[in-house]
Design a protein around this motif. Structure first.
Motif, mmCIF file in Angstrom:
data_model
loop_
_atom_site.group_PDB
_atom_site.id
_atom_site.type_symbol
_atom_site.label_atom_id
_atom_site.label_comp_id
_atom_site.label_asym_id
_atom_site.label_seq_id
_atom_site.Cartn_x
_atom_site.Cartn_y
_atom_site.Cartn_z
ATOM 1 N N HIS A 170 -30.761 -52.515 -41.799
ATOM 2 C CA HIS A 170 -30.184 -51.609 -42.795
ATOM 3 C C HIS A 170 -28.690 -51.858 -42.922
ATOM 4 N N ALA A 217 -31.375 -44.337 -36.849
ATOM 5 C CA ALA A 217 -31.628 -43.344 -37.905
ATOM 6 C C ALA A 217 -32.924 -42.583 -37.616
ATOM 7 N N ARG A 218 -33.938 -43.333 -37.154
ATOM 8 C CA ARG A 218 -35.245 -42.711 -36.830
ATOM 9 C C ARG A 218 -35.629 -42.969 -35.371
ATOM 10 N N ASN A 240 -22.801 -45.577 -38.910
ATOM 11 C CA ASN A 240 -22.754 -47.015 -38.629
ATOM 12 C C ASN A 240 -21.364 -47.591 -38.907
ATOM 13 N N SER A 274 -23.436 -38.871 -42.849
ATOM 14 C CA SER A 274 -24.639 -39.661 -43.153
ATOM 15 C C SER A 274 -24.834 -40.745 -42.101
ATOM 16 N N GLY A 275 -26.009 -41.348 -42.138
ATOM 17 C CA GLY A 275 -26.290 -42.447 -41.217
ATOM 18 C C GLY A 275 -25.369 -43.623 -41.474
ATOM 19 N N ILE A 276 -25.143 -43.919 -42.736
ATOM 20 C CA ILE A 276 -24.260 -45.055 -43.060
ATOM 21 C C ILE A 276 -22.862 -44.778 -42.531
ATOM 22 N N CYS A 329 -30.122 -39.863 -37.478
ATOM 23 C CA CYS A 329 -30.033 -39.036 -38.679
ATOM 24 C C CYS A 329 -30.777 -37.716 -38.509
ATOM 25 N N ASN A 362 -36.607 -49.980 -40.431
ATOM 26 C CA ASN A 362 -37.061 -49.539 -41.746
ATOM 27 C C ASN A 362 -37.772 -50.656 -42.522
ATOM 28 N N GLU A 409 -31.661 -51.961 -34.582
ATOM 29 C CA GLU A 409 -32.229 -50.878 -35.410
ATOM 30 C C GLU A 409 -33.630 -50.545 -34.888
ATOM 31 N N ASP A 434 -28.535 -48.476 -34.467
ATOM 32 C CA ASP A 434 -28.774 -47.710 -35.689
ATOM 33 C C ASP A 434 -30.126 -47.033 -35.467
ATOM 34 N N SER A 440 -31.313 -35.990 -41.394
ATOM 35 C CA SER A 440 -31.833 -35.728 -42.741
ATOM 36 C C SER A 440 -33.035 -36.592 -43.089
ATOM 37 N N LYS A 441 -33.661 -37.211 -42.075
ATOM 38 C CA LYS A 441 -34.866 -38.004 -42.352
ATOM 39 C C LYS A 441 -36.062 -37.202 -41.817
ATOM 40 N N GLN A 465 -26.320 -43.990 -33.511
ATOM 41 C CA GLN A 465 -26.287 -42.956 -34.542
ATOM 42 C C GLN A 465 -27.725 -42.596 -34.871
ATOM 43 N N GLU A 525 -26.481 -51.177 -47.043
ATOM 44 C CA GLU A 525 -25.359 -50.248 -46.949
ATOM 45 C C GLU A 525 -24.217 -50.681 -47.855
HETATM 46 C C1 LIG Z 1 -32.361 -47.596 -40.483
HETATM 47 C C2 LIG Z 1 -31.438 -46.808 -41.338
HETATM 48 N N1 LIG Z 1 -30.148 -46.727 -41.011
HETATM 49 C C3 LIG Z 1 -29.279 -46.014 -41.739
HETATM 50 C C4 LIG Z 1 -29.680 -45.336 -42.864
HETATM 51 C C5 LIG Z 1 -28.679 -44.602 -43.690
HETATM 52 O O1 LIG Z 1 -28.778 -43.237 -43.622
HETATM 53 P P1 LIG Z 1 -28.068 -42.317 -44.743
HETATM 54 O O2 LIG Z 1 -28.908 -42.401 -45.943
HETATM 55 O O3 LIG Z 1 -28.012 -40.975 -44.099
HETATM 56 O O4 LIG Z 1 -26.694 -42.877 -44.961
HETATM 57 C C6 LIG Z 1 -31.034 -45.399 -43.253
HETATM 58 C C7 LIG Z 1 -31.483 -44.685 -44.461
HETATM 59 O O5 LIG Z 1 -32.617 -44.746 -44.854
HETATM 60 C C8 LIG Z 1 -31.928 -46.159 -42.477
HETATM 61 O O6 LIG Z 1 -33.222 -46.275 -42.809
#
Ligand SMILES: Cc1ncc(COP(=O)(O)O)c(C=O)c1O
Length: 347
Positions: free
Chosen positions: A85, A172-173, A64, A59-61, A198, A141, A137, A170, A200-201, A196, A90
């Motif tokens: 995030h 993720a996106r 991180n 996962s993204g978390i 993701c 988000n 980030e 981070d 899965s987004k 990192q 987290e």
């Molecule tokens: C900016 C950001 N980092 C990390 C994450 C965590 O990703 P995950 O849900 O895969 O752990 C998210 C999840 O929405 C996010 O928006």
């Protein structure tokens, strides 16, 4: 009735082609580096982001946390944005698991300013936890999904390096940021010490993220991933979905941004207050808007919309987040918004 799910871009489910790829994936024990699909995904990810190596994490978390564990020792400090995030969403993992102290910086513009990074670094003195890592980030988000420009991003990265810090992104996106600015993702990812992103987004895979960095960093990160129980075995089934997502679903992210922009226009023209992203940044696939005091609050609105097959994210009592993604076309989007607007005005 098709559900229109605005809660997040994590809600997408694999389509037929991705399911076929998952079913047919070549797999092995990834703990022994024997899984060809995981190996292929890691090489592809490293190449795409302009880093030497990559590590598949669940996962993204986890990406991180593994990164922070690898960069920092307990008792050191990290510089992190106040709405990041890592800091807010987290479960406090960075402190509970990695034992670092956050020095919190204003990230209203998406990333902290270079000056604030400089000012946050204390003199070298035993009284002060010494920072070793700057966490950024992008897209951001909680700041409306904004994408910081490569130029502004780079200024903050450079200041982090000048202050002797490693820089973790981070991302993720991060592919949404690159799409919003129409640049190669490397413009963000090649200059940081770790990133990192993701799968899965917006990219639509069922799970997983990639932590990328130098060969040396990734070889140390493997120890941290093991420690947090993140070493997977026949992970190739999910890695194959990730490869598919990286090959097929990056270019289409602009469509999600266009849909978000349509949603923004419809909500604004109905008189709702839609958060705009700060000057110099660009919007991506998220819309945050506020409900008037006269009508239903976020929870009530979510309940009513759910009854009509529309799902929302009630972030705060009168603040709602909508996210566009690949399981939603323009027709779904317009139907979802029609329901939302009808229920907002139905007090
Ligand atoms: C900016 C950001 N980092 C990390 C994450 C965590 O990703 P995950 O849900 O895969 O752990 C998210 C999840 O929405 C996010 O928006």
């Amino acid at each position: 009735m098709k559900i229109v799910d605005f809660r997040s871009d994590t809600v997408t489910c694999p389509g037929d082609e991705m399911r076929k790829v998952i079913f047919e994936a070549s797999v092995g024990d990834a703990g022994y580096d024997d899984d060809p699909s995981v190996n292929e995904l890691e090489s592809l990810a490293a190449e795409l982001v302009g880093q030497e190596a990559a590590l598949f994490v669940s996962s993204g978390i986890m990406g991180n946390i593994v990164s922070t564990l690898t960069h920092c020792r307990r008792g050191e400090a990290i510089l992190v944005g106040d709405k990041a995030h890592i800091y807010r969403y987290e479960g406090g993992g960075f402190s509970a698991i990695t034992g670092v102290l956050p020095y919190v910086l204003d990230d209203e513009a998406g990333v902290p300013s270079p000056e604030s990074v400089k000012d946050a670094c204390p003199i070298r003195n035993v009284h002060f936890a010494q920072p070793s890592l700057l966490c950024l980030e992008n897209t951001h988000n909680d700041r409306g999904g904004l994408a910081v420009s490569p130029v502004e991003f780079q200024k903050t990265v450079e200041m982090g390096h000048d202050m002797g810090l490693a820089v973790h992104l981070d991302g993720a996106r991060i592919f949404n940021a690159a799409a919003a600015w129409d640049v190669d993702v490397k413009e963000y990812t090649a200059s940081v010490d770790s990133v990192q992103f993701c799968l899965s987004k917006g990219l639509g895979a069922p799970m997983g993220a990639l932590l990328c960095g130098s060969e040396e960093f990734i070889s140390r990160a493997k120890f941290a991933r093991k420690m947090v129980g993140g070493e997977l075995r026949q992970a190739g089934f999910m890695a194959a979905a990730g490869i598919y997502a990286l090959k097929k679903n990056v270019d289409r992210l602009v469509k999600d941004h266009e849909n978000a922009s349509i949603a923004e226009g419809l909500l604004s023209s109905a008189g709702l207050t839609v958060e705009s992203v700060p000057e110099g940044t660009r919007a991506t696939n998220m819309i945050y808007f506020h409900l008037p005091e006269s009508g239903p609050d976020s929870e009530e609105l979510s309940r009513r919309c759910l009854d009509k097959g529309v799902l929302l994210n009630a972030m705060e009592p009168r603040r709602i987040r909508l996210v566009t993604h690949l399981d939603m076309d323009e027709k779904d989007l317009r139907r979802g918004l029609e329901v939302i607007l009808e229920e907002v005005s139905n007090s």
